[in-house]
Write a protein that holds these residues in place. Structure first.
Motif, PDB file in Angstrom:
ATOM      1  N   ARG A  60      19.341 -17.642 -41.750  1.00  0.00           N
ATOM      2  CA  ARG A  60      19.904 -17.560 -40.411  1.00  0.00           C
ATOM      3  C   ARG A  60      21.062 -16.566 -40.349  1.00  0.00           C
ATOM      4  NH1 ARG A  60      19.278 -21.242 -36.281  1.00  0.00           N
ATOM      5  NH2 ARG A  60      18.214 -23.093 -37.016  1.00  0.00           N
ATOM      6  N   SER A  61      21.085 -15.701 -39.339  1.00  0.00           N
ATOM      7  CA  SER A  61      22.200 -14.767 -39.192  1.00  0.00           C
ATOM      8  C   SER A  61      23.445 -15.548 -38.762  1.00  0.00           C
ATOM      9  CB  SER A  61      21.873 -13.702 -38.154  1.00  0.00           C
ATOM     10  OG  SER A  61      21.975 -14.255 -36.851  1.00  0.00           O
ATOM     11  N   PRO A  62      24.629 -14.996 -39.035  1.00  0.00           N
ATOM     12  CA  PRO A  62      25.861 -15.700 -38.632  1.00  0.00           C
ATOM     13  C   PRO A  62      25.891 -15.993 -37.120  1.00  0.00           C
ATOM     14  CG  PRO A  62      26.393 -13.884 -40.109  1.00  0.00           C
ATOM     15  CD  PRO A  62      24.925 -13.783 -39.821  1.00  0.00           C
ATOM     16  N   PHE A  63      25.404 -15.083 -36.279  1.00  0.00           N
ATOM     17  CA  PHE A  63      25.456 -15.327 -34.833  1.00  0.00           C
ATOM     18  C   PHE A  63      24.518 -16.458 -34.448  1.00  0.00           C
ATOM     19  CE2 PHE A  63      24.928 -14.895 -30.321  1.00  0.00           C
ATOM     20  CZ  PHE A  63      26.193 -14.530 -29.878  1.00  0.00           C
ATOM     21  N   ASP A  64      23.362 -16.470 -35.044  1.00  0.00           N
ATOM     22  CA  ASP A  64      22.375 -17.537 -34.809  1.00  0.00           C
ATOM     23  C   ASP A  64      22.999 -18.894 -35.175  1.00  0.00           C
ATOM     24  OD1 ASP A  64      20.183 -19.229 -34.830  1.00  0.00           O
ATOM     25  OD2 ASP A  64      18.865 -17.859 -35.912  1.00  0.00           O
ATOM     26  N   ALA A  65      23.599 -18.974 -36.362  1.00  0.00           N
ATOM     27  CA  ALA A  65      24.247 -20.214 -36.817  1.00  0.00           C
ATOM     28  C   ALA A  65      25.400 -20.588 -35.880  1.00  0.00           C
ATOM     29  CB  ALA A  65      24.747 -20.046 -38.245  1.00  0.00           C
ATOM     30  N   PHE A  66      26.133 -19.581 -35.432  1.00  0.00           N
ATOM     31  CA  PHE A  66      27.261 -19.786 -34.511  1.00  0.00           C
ATOM     32  C   PHE A  66      26.779 -20.435 -33.208  1.00  0.00           C
ATOM     33  CE2 PHE A  66      29.372 -17.337 -30.942  1.00  0.00           C
ATOM     34  CZ  PHE A  66      30.556 -18.060 -30.907  1.00  0.00           C
ATOM     35  N   ILE A  67      25.695 -19.926 -32.649  1.00  0.00           N
ATOM     36  CA  ILE A  67      25.161 -20.475 -31.383  1.00  0.00           C
ATOM     37  C   ILE A  67      24.685 -21.917 -31.581  1.00  0.00           C
ATOM     38  CG2 ILE A  67      23.234 -20.279 -29.730  1.00  0.00           C
ATOM     39  CD1 ILE A  67      25.692 -18.398 -29.242  1.00  0.00           C
ATOM     40  N   VAL A  68      24.006 -22.164 -32.685  1.00  0.00           N
ATOM     41  CA  VAL A  68      23.522 -23.528 -32.947  1.00  0.00           C
ATOM     42  C   VAL A  68      24.713 -24.483 -33.069  1.00  0.00           C
ATOM     43  CG1 VAL A  68      22.272 -24.984 -34.597  1.00  0.00           C
ATOM     44  CG2 VAL A  68      21.319 -22.759 -33.920  1.00  0.00           C
ATOM     45  N   SER A  69      25.799 -24.021 -33.701  1.00  0.00           N
ATOM     46  CA  SER A  69      26.975 -24.898 -33.861  1.00  0.00           C
ATOM     47  C   SER A  69      27.738 -25.063 -32.540  1.00  0.00           C
ATOM     48  CB  SER A  69      27.892 -24.394 -34.978  1.00  0.00           C
ATOM     49  OG  SER A  69      28.810 -23.460 -34.461  1.00  0.00           O
ATOM     50  N   LYS A  70      27.631 -24.101 -31.632  1.00  0.00           N
ATOM     51  CA  LYS A  70      28.290 -24.184 -30.312  1.00  0.00           C
ATOM     52  C   LYS A  70      27.527 -25.094 -29.354  1.00  0.00           C
ATOM     53  CE  LYS A  70      31.136 -21.869 -28.360  1.00  0.00           C
ATOM     54  NZ  LYS A  70      32.504 -22.291 -28.019  1.00  0.00           N
ATOM     55  N   THR A  71      26.256 -25.378 -29.680  1.00  0.00           N
ATOM     56  CA  THR A  71      25.370 -26.087 -28.757  1.00  0.00           C
ATOM     57  C   THR A  71      25.229 -27.544 -29.197  1.00  0.00           C
ATOM     58  OG1 THR A  71      24.162 -24.004 -28.531  1.00  0.00           O
ATOM     59  CG2 THR A  71      23.084 -25.978 -27.652  1.00  0.00           C
ATOM     60  N   PRO A  72      25.714 -28.507 -28.377  1.00  0.00           N
ATOM     61  CA  PRO A  72      25.554 -29.911 -28.756  1.00  0.00           C
ATOM     62  C   PRO A  72      24.107 -30.276 -29.095  1.00  0.00           C
ATOM     63  CG  PRO A  72      27.100 -29.751 -26.958  1.00  0.00           C
ATOM     64  CD  PRO A  72      26.547 -28.356 -27.176  1.00  0.00           C
ATOM     65  N   ALA A  73      23.144 -29.635 -28.453  1.00  0.00           N
ATOM     66  CA  ALA A  73      21.736 -29.910 -28.758  1.00  0.00           C
ATOM     67  C   ALA A  73      21.329 -29.363 -30.132  1.00  0.00           C
ATOM     68  CB  ALA A  73      20.829 -29.322 -27.673  1.00  0.00           C
ATOM     69  N   GLU A  74      22.196 -28.547 -30.711  1.00  0.00           N
ATOM     70  CA  GLU A  74      21.971 -27.947 -32.036  1.00  0.00           C
ATOM     71  C   GLU A  74      20.676 -27.162 -32.163  1.00  0.00           C
ATOM     72  OE1 GLU A  74      22.668 -30.937 -35.047  1.00  0.00           O
ATOM     73  OE2 GLU A  74      24.844 -30.821 -34.742  1.00  0.00           O
ATOM     74  N   ARG A  75      20.348 -26.450 -31.086  1.00  0.00           N
ATOM     75  CA  ARG A  75      19.182 -25.564 -31.131  1.00  0.00           C
ATOM     76  C   ARG A  75      19.310 -24.523 -30.016  1.00  0.00           C
ATOM     77  NH1 ARG A  75      15.676 -26.413 -26.811  1.00  0.00           N
ATOM     78  NH2 ARG A  75      15.664 -28.482 -25.850  1.00  0.00           N
ATOM     79  N   TRP A  76      18.516 -23.458 -30.125  1.00  0.00           N
ATOM     80  CA  TRP A  76      18.373 -22.505 -29.030  1.00  0.00           C
ATOM     81  C   TRP A  76      17.518 -23.160 -27.943  1.00  0.00           C
ATOM     82  CZ3 TRP A  76      19.876 -17.166 -28.678  1.00  0.00           C
ATOM     83  CH2 TRP A  76      20.684 -16.756 -29.750  1.00  0.00           C
ATOM     84  N   GLY A  77      17.741 -22.757 -26.716  1.00  0.00           N
ATOM     85  CA  GLY A  77      16.887 -23.235 -25.632  1.00  0.00           C
ATOM     86  C   GLY A  77      15.572 -22.480 -25.628  1.00  0.00           C
ATOM     87  N   THR A  78      14.606 -23.030 -24.894  1.00  0.00           N
ATOM     88  CA  THR A  78      13.328 -22.352 -24.717  1.00  0.00           C
ATOM     89  C   THR A  78      13.139 -22.085 -23.229  1.00  0.00           C
ATOM     90  OG1 THR A  78      12.099 -24.395 -24.339  1.00  0.00           O
ATOM     91  CG2 THR A  78      12.334 -23.682 -26.629  1.00  0.00           C
ATOM     92  N   VAL A  79      12.226 -21.174 -22.930  1.00  0.00           N
ATOM     93  CA  VAL A  79      11.908 -20.876 -21.534  1.00  0.00           C
ATOM     94  C   VAL A  79      11.431 -22.159 -20.830  1.00  0.00           C
ATOM     95  CG1 VAL A  79      10.181 -19.645 -20.178  1.00  0.00           C
ATOM     96  CG2 VAL A  79      11.520 -18.416 -21.881  1.00  0.00           C
ATOM     97  N   GLU A  80      10.740 -23.020 -21.547  1.00  0.00           N
ATOM     98  CA  GLU A  80      10.250 -24.294 -20.970  1.00  0.00           C
ATOM     99  C   GLU A  80      11.413 -25.178 -20.512  1.00  0.00           C
ATOM    100  OE1 GLU A  80       8.952 -22.973 -23.835  1.00  0.00           O
ATOM    101  OE2 GLU A  80       7.110 -22.338 -22.810  1.00  0.00           O
TER     102      GLU A  80
END
Ligand code: GCO
Ligand code: CA
Length: 264
Positions: free
Chosen positions: A207-227
């Motif tokens: 995982r890139s540092p930015f990717d890990a950063f976003i996951v840690s910033k998100t209480p859901a602990e994941r990226w969102g999807t279009v769905e």
């Protein structure tokens, strides 16, 4: 729940050949709307029409530039002739350029404001008179985390998306009396082509540092999807939201509510 149906309504989603716009168009079509989209090249349009068919919906594709008022007036006339006048406008088309502000050309800044903000003015301005005449309509502006937050490298995009939030509130203020609702949807960090560079794995596959950063910033602990955006956008397009106006509905897995991960 009849309130969430939009059968027979005509929807236009700008810039919907891929990504978030594509998902929004699919959702509106599945909720019963007759949907049109535009994008900038015939090649992309044809590929998208085929992709829509694959997703199980018929969506009408147009080629046109949202920053060109004359082109958009003509496209809306074409849509009115074929599908009917637009009942639901989704201002989705947007561009981004990630670069430190002091290195960004003023021409690039202007181009981004033009596409991400001025175009929403143009499109809304063009559909409003017919909505007023026909007794109502829905305008949904695709906002962003950057409607609320800044970060390195996205000055023009953040300035546009902040402006788009206020344009949303102003359209609601000015046209609410015509039964027109203008709301924003504010995607969090969604896994699309636009955010692919932010998720690019490191050479060793981690995982890139930015990717890990976003996951840690998100209480859901994941990226969102279009769905993840489909239910919220159908809500804002449907009679279920007829008394919701000037609101930005953030669909961000909780980012804006969260102070951030505490140090271990
Ligand atoms: C960024 C930008 C975008 C995001 C989105 C966040 O951080 O580079 O903000 O890439 O997709 O708009 O809501
Ligand atoms: Ca024509």
């Amino acid at each position: 729940m009849e309130q969430f149906r939009i059968d027979g309504k005509v929807a236009l989603v700008t810039g919907a050949s891929h990504g978030i716009g594509f998902g929004i168009a699919v959702a509106l079509a599945k909720a019963g709307a007759k949907v049109a989209f535009n994008c900038r090249t015939a090649e992309r349009r044809d590929a998208a029409v085929a992709a829509y068919r694959e997703a199980g919906v018929e969506v009408a594709g147009y080629v046109g530039d949202v920053t060109n008022e004359d082109q958009m007036r003509e496209m809306l006339a074409d849509i009115a002739k074929t599908l009917g006048p637009v009942d639901i406008l989704v201002n989705n088309a947007a561009v981004i350029k990630r670069l430190p502000m002091h290195e960004m050309d003023t021409a690039d800044f202007r181009r981004i404001i033009d596409t991400d903000l001025t175009a929403a003015f143009i499109m809304s301005k063009l559909v409003l008179p017919s909505m007023m005449e026909r007794g109502g309509g829905k305008i949904i502006n695709v906002c962003s985390m950057m409607s609320e937050l800044g970060r390195e490298t996205v000055s023009a995009y953040a300035a546009s998306k902040g402006g788009l939030k206020m344009l949303t509130r102003n359209i609601a203020s000015e046209y609410g009396k015509y039964n027109i609702q203008c709301n924003g949807i504010g995607p969090g960090y969604i896994a699309t082509e636009q955010t692919a560079p932010l998720r690019e794995p490191l050479p060793d596959g981690s995982r890139s540092p930015f990717d890990a950063f976003i996951v840690s910033k998100t209480p859901a602990e994941r990226w969102g999807t279009v769905e993840d955006l489909m239910g919220p956008v159908v809500f804002l397009a449907s009679p279920a939201s007829d008394f919701v106006n000037g609101h930005i509905l953030y669909v961000d897995g909780g980012i804006l509510a969260y102070l951030g991960h505490q140090p271990e």
